[in-house]
Design an enzyme around this catalytic site. Structure first.
Site, PDB file in Angstrom:
ATOM      1  N   ASP A  32     -62.764 -49.052 -13.246  1.00  0.00           N
ATOM      2  CA  ASP A  32     -62.439 -47.835 -14.003  1.00  0.00           C
ATOM      3  C   ASP A  32     -60.915 -47.758 -14.088  1.00  0.00           C
ATOM      4  O   ASP A  32     -60.217 -48.420 -13.308  1.00  0.00           O
ATOM      5  CB  ASP A  32     -62.998 -46.590 -13.289  1.00  0.00           C
ATOM      6  N   SER A 109     -74.416 -43.961 -27.887  1.00  0.00           N
ATOM      7  CA  SER A 109     -74.703 -42.525 -27.761  1.00  0.00           C
ATOM      8  C   SER A 109     -75.547 -42.028 -28.926  1.00  0.00           C
ATOM      9  O   SER A 109     -75.478 -42.551 -30.053  1.00  0.00           O
ATOM     10  CB  SER A 109     -73.387 -41.751 -27.730  1.00  0.00           C
ATOM     11  N   TYR A 134     -65.886 -39.589 -31.964  1.00  0.00           N
ATOM     12  CA  TYR A 134     -66.543 -40.228 -30.813  1.00  0.00           C
ATOM     13  C   TYR A 134     -67.796 -40.985 -31.276  1.00  0.00           C
ATOM     14  O   TYR A 134     -67.988 -42.166 -30.929  1.00  0.00           O
ATOM     15  CB  TYR A 134     -66.869 -39.158 -29.765  1.00  0.00           C
ATOM     16  N   LYS A 138     -68.749 -45.130 -31.275  1.00  0.00           N
ATOM     17  CA  LYS A 138     -69.956 -45.787 -30.743  1.00  0.00           C
ATOM     18  C   LYS A 138     -70.649 -46.615 -31.835  1.00  0.00           C
ATOM     19  O   LYS A 138     -71.201 -47.687 -31.552  1.00  0.00           O
ATOM     20  CB  LYS A 138     -70.909 -44.736 -30.161  1.00  0.00           C
TER      21      LYS A 138
HETATM   22  P1  NAI Z   1     -67.467 -40.022 -17.982  1.00  0.00           P
HETATM   23  O1  NAI Z   1     -66.417 -39.505 -18.907  1.00  0.00           O
HETATM   24  O2  NAI Z   1     -67.819 -39.204 -16.796  1.00  0.00           O
HETATM   25  O3  NAI Z   1     -67.062 -41.486 -17.496  1.00  0.00           O
HETATM   26  C1  NAI Z   1     -66.359 -42.389 -18.311  1.00  0.00           C
HETATM   27  C2  NAI Z   1     -65.419 -43.174 -17.424  1.00  0.00           C
HETATM   28  O4  NAI Z   1     -64.667 -44.066 -18.262  1.00  0.00           O
HETATM   29  C3  NAI Z   1     -64.410 -42.293 -16.665  1.00  0.00           C
HETATM   30  O5  NAI Z   1     -64.506 -42.488 -15.276  1.00  0.00           O
HETATM   31  C4  NAI Z   1     -63.054 -42.713 -17.216  1.00  0.00           C
HETATM   32  O6  NAI Z   1     -62.020 -42.725 -16.235  1.00  0.00           O
HETATM   33  C5  NAI Z   1     -63.352 -44.123 -17.727  1.00  0.00           C
HETATM   34  N1  NAI Z   1     -62.390 -44.509 -18.768  1.00  0.00           N
HETATM   35  C6  NAI Z   1     -61.915 -43.766 -19.790  1.00  0.00           C
HETATM   36  N2  NAI Z   1     -60.968 -44.432 -20.466  1.00  0.00           N
HETATM   37  C7  NAI Z   1     -60.855 -45.636 -19.849  1.00  0.00           C
HETATM   38  C8  NAI Z   1     -60.026 -46.758 -20.090  1.00  0.00           C
HETATM   39  N3  NAI Z   1     -59.123 -46.779 -21.086  1.00  0.00           N
HETATM   40  N4  NAI Z   1     -60.157 -47.820 -19.281  1.00  0.00           N
HETATM   41  C9  NAI Z   1     -61.047 -47.807 -18.250  1.00  0.00           C
HETATM   42  N5  NAI Z   1     -61.852 -46.766 -17.976  1.00  0.00           N
HETATM   43  C10 NAI Z   1     -61.753 -45.682 -18.771  1.00  0.00           C
HETATM   44  O7  NAI Z   1     -68.750 -40.299 -18.889  1.00  0.00           O
HETATM   45  P2  NAI Z   1     -70.277 -40.468 -18.431  1.00  0.00           P
HETATM   46  O8  NAI Z   1     -70.987 -39.212 -18.705  1.00  0.00           O
HETATM   47  O9  NAI Z   1     -70.354 -41.065 -17.107  1.00  0.00           O
HETATM   48  O10 NAI Z   1     -70.784 -41.522 -19.543  1.00  0.00           O
HETATM   49  C11 NAI Z   1     -70.722 -42.907 -19.319  1.00  0.00           C
HETATM   50  C12 NAI Z   1     -70.859 -43.631 -20.644  1.00  0.00           C
HETATM   51  O11 NAI Z   1     -72.091 -43.303 -21.259  1.00  0.00           O
HETATM   52  C13 NAI Z   1     -69.765 -43.282 -21.669  1.00  0.00           C
HETATM   53  O12 NAI Z   1     -69.420 -44.455 -22.390  1.00  0.00           O
HETATM   54  C14 NAI Z   1     -70.440 -42.298 -22.584  1.00  0.00           C
HETATM   55  O13 NAI Z   1     -69.886 -42.332 -23.893  1.00  0.00           O
HETATM   56  C15 NAI Z   1     -71.873 -42.792 -22.573  1.00  0.00           C
HETATM   57  N6  NAI Z   1     -72.839 -41.727 -22.815  1.00  0.00           N
HETATM   58  C16 NAI Z   1     -73.062 -40.785 -21.828  1.00  0.00           C
HETATM   59  C17 NAI Z   1     -73.975 -39.771 -22.044  1.00  0.00           C
HETATM   60  C18 NAI Z   1     -74.299 -38.762 -20.985  1.00  0.00           C
HETATM   61  O14 NAI Z   1     -75.164 -37.925 -21.214  1.00  0.00           O
HETATM   62  N7  NAI Z   1     -73.652 -38.798 -19.818  1.00  0.00           N
HETATM   63  C19 NAI Z   1     -74.699 -39.665 -23.339  1.00  0.00           C
HETATM   64  C20 NAI Z   1     -74.361 -40.697 -24.283  1.00  0.00           C
HETATM   65  C21 NAI Z   1     -73.477 -41.699 -24.019  1.00  0.00           C
HETATM   66  C1  15L Z   2     -72.722 -37.915 -25.031  1.00  0.00           C
HETATM   67  O1  15L Z   2     -72.526 -38.913 -25.726  1.00  0.00           O
HETATM   68  C2  15L Z   2     -71.742 -37.472 -24.017  1.00  0.00           C
HETATM   69  O2  15L Z   2     -71.112 -38.574 -23.393  1.00  0.00           O
HETATM   70  C3  15L Z   2     -72.328 -36.564 -22.955  1.00  0.00           C
HETATM   71  O3  15L Z   2     -71.267 -35.915 -22.275  1.00  0.00           O
HETATM   72  C4  15L Z   2     -73.295 -35.538 -23.552  1.00  0.00           C
HETATM   73  O4  15L Z   2     -72.589 -34.643 -24.331  1.00  0.00           O
HETATM   74  C5  15L Z   2     -74.354 -36.253 -24.380  1.00  0.00           C
HETATM   75  O5  15L Z   2     -73.790 -37.144 -25.315  1.00  0.00           O
HETATM   76  C6  15L Z   2     -75.284 -35.279 -25.117  1.00  0.00           C
HETATM   77  O6  15L Z   2     -75.384 -35.385 -26.335  1.00  0.00           O
HETATM   78  O7  15L Z   2     -75.918 -34.464 -24.445  1.00  0.00           O
END
Ligand code: NAI
Ligand code: 15L
Length: 265
Positions: A32, A109, A134, A138
């Protein structure tokens, strides 16, 4: 496999998935831009900015699989999205190409298709209808992955995650929720399947109220077990259902529909 790379390991999903992925590889390489915390037994940790091509090249070397969660995960300024989600993804795929094409599970996403109405059941081959920059990033990631598959045979799972959280917490999540355990089960199928190719996979649990049809990726054998319906009574007791004309009740992307384009400083 010997070594599985988990990017975004310091994020919400990364932290929750880390213990659940332990059985997939002998070594979990956590990475990360932020500190993912001290590595445990059978783990190693690397701070790496995805926008740094040389650092990503080093990061991917020696990995047999990649779960790519790293990047900007919500609507933001284009400059930030561009560095992490566009340049970062290109760097990752170039590094994978240079290091033997390990399979990649790409955290795409639902915001790739956020403008589709909640009344429409999607199969995954419909044109993208992103609901913001965003979502566009994706869609770029999915297109990039597809190009590396066609041109170089790089296999990827394009997992359009709904809402991956400890439990569903609003009416929309009765349809979009993905449990951490179901994500981990999907990752096992992706890395163990004899043939992956480059499918779009809907990252949602077995929700009664689900919107998405995973028939096209059924060959992977993923059968999600959790169901947001178990939380319906709790969610309905917590507050009224949103009005039908609100974005959160009309569109699959929910509240992201109402996001502005964030301006640069
Ligand atoms: P999050 O925002 O909590 O984690 C993303 C991580 O990526 C963070 O720890 C951040 O420090 C790291 N990051 C950001 N820019 C960076 C860079 N330039 N280089 C290296 N690391 C970097 O997001 P979350 O919720 O854990 O989601 C994980 C993945 O799943 C993301 O790609 C998100 O778009 C995708 N996603 C998540 C959803 C959800 O419901 N949590 C829904 C749809 C997609
Ligand atoms: C995403 O893509 C985001 O990373 C997450 O934070 C939520 O907002 C999720 O979609 C969602 O649609 O619930």
């Amino acid at each position: 496999m010997k070594r599985l790379l988990l990017t975004g390991a310091a994020g919400a999903m990364g932290r929750a998935l880390r213990p659940r992925l332990a059985g997939l590889a002998e070594i979990l390489r956590l990475s990360d831009i932020a500190d993912p915390g001290a590595p445990g037994l059978n783990e190693e940790a690397r701070i790496c900015d995805l926008a740094d091509a040389a650092a990503v090249m080093d990061l991917v070397e020696g990995c047999d699989g990649i779960i790519h969660l790293g990047g900007i995960s919500v609507e933001d300024k284009f400059s930030k999205i561009m560095q992490a989600n566009l340049l970062g993804l290109y760097n990752l795929y170039e590094a994978a190409r240079a290091h033997g094409r390990p399979r990649i599970l790409f955290a795409s996403s639902n915001h790739v298709i956020g403008y589709y109405p909640q009344s429409q059941r999607l199969k995954g081959d419909e044109p993208p209808r992103p609901d913001g920059l965003y979502g566009v990033s994706k869609a770029f990631g999915e297109a990039l992955a597809r190009m590396y598959y066609e041109k170089f045979g790089q296999e990827s799972a394009l997992v359009r995650i709904g809402s991956c959280t400890p439990q569903p917490s609003n009416h929309r999540m009765l349809s979009s929720w993905l449990s951490y355990d179901d994500f981990a089960g999907l990752a096992a199928c992706v890395f163990r399947a004899p043939r992956l190719e480059c499918p779009v996979i809907w990252g949602a649990s077995a929700n009664d109220a689900g919107w998405w049809d995973n028939a096209a990726s059924a060959y992977l054998g993923w059968r999600p077990k959790d169901n947001a319906e178990a939380w319906r009574a709790e969610i309905e007791a917590a507050g009224p259902r949103p009005a039908p004309d609100e974005a959160v009740a009309r569109y699959q992307g929910g509240v992201f529909i109402d996001n502005p384009i964030f301006q640069e400083d």
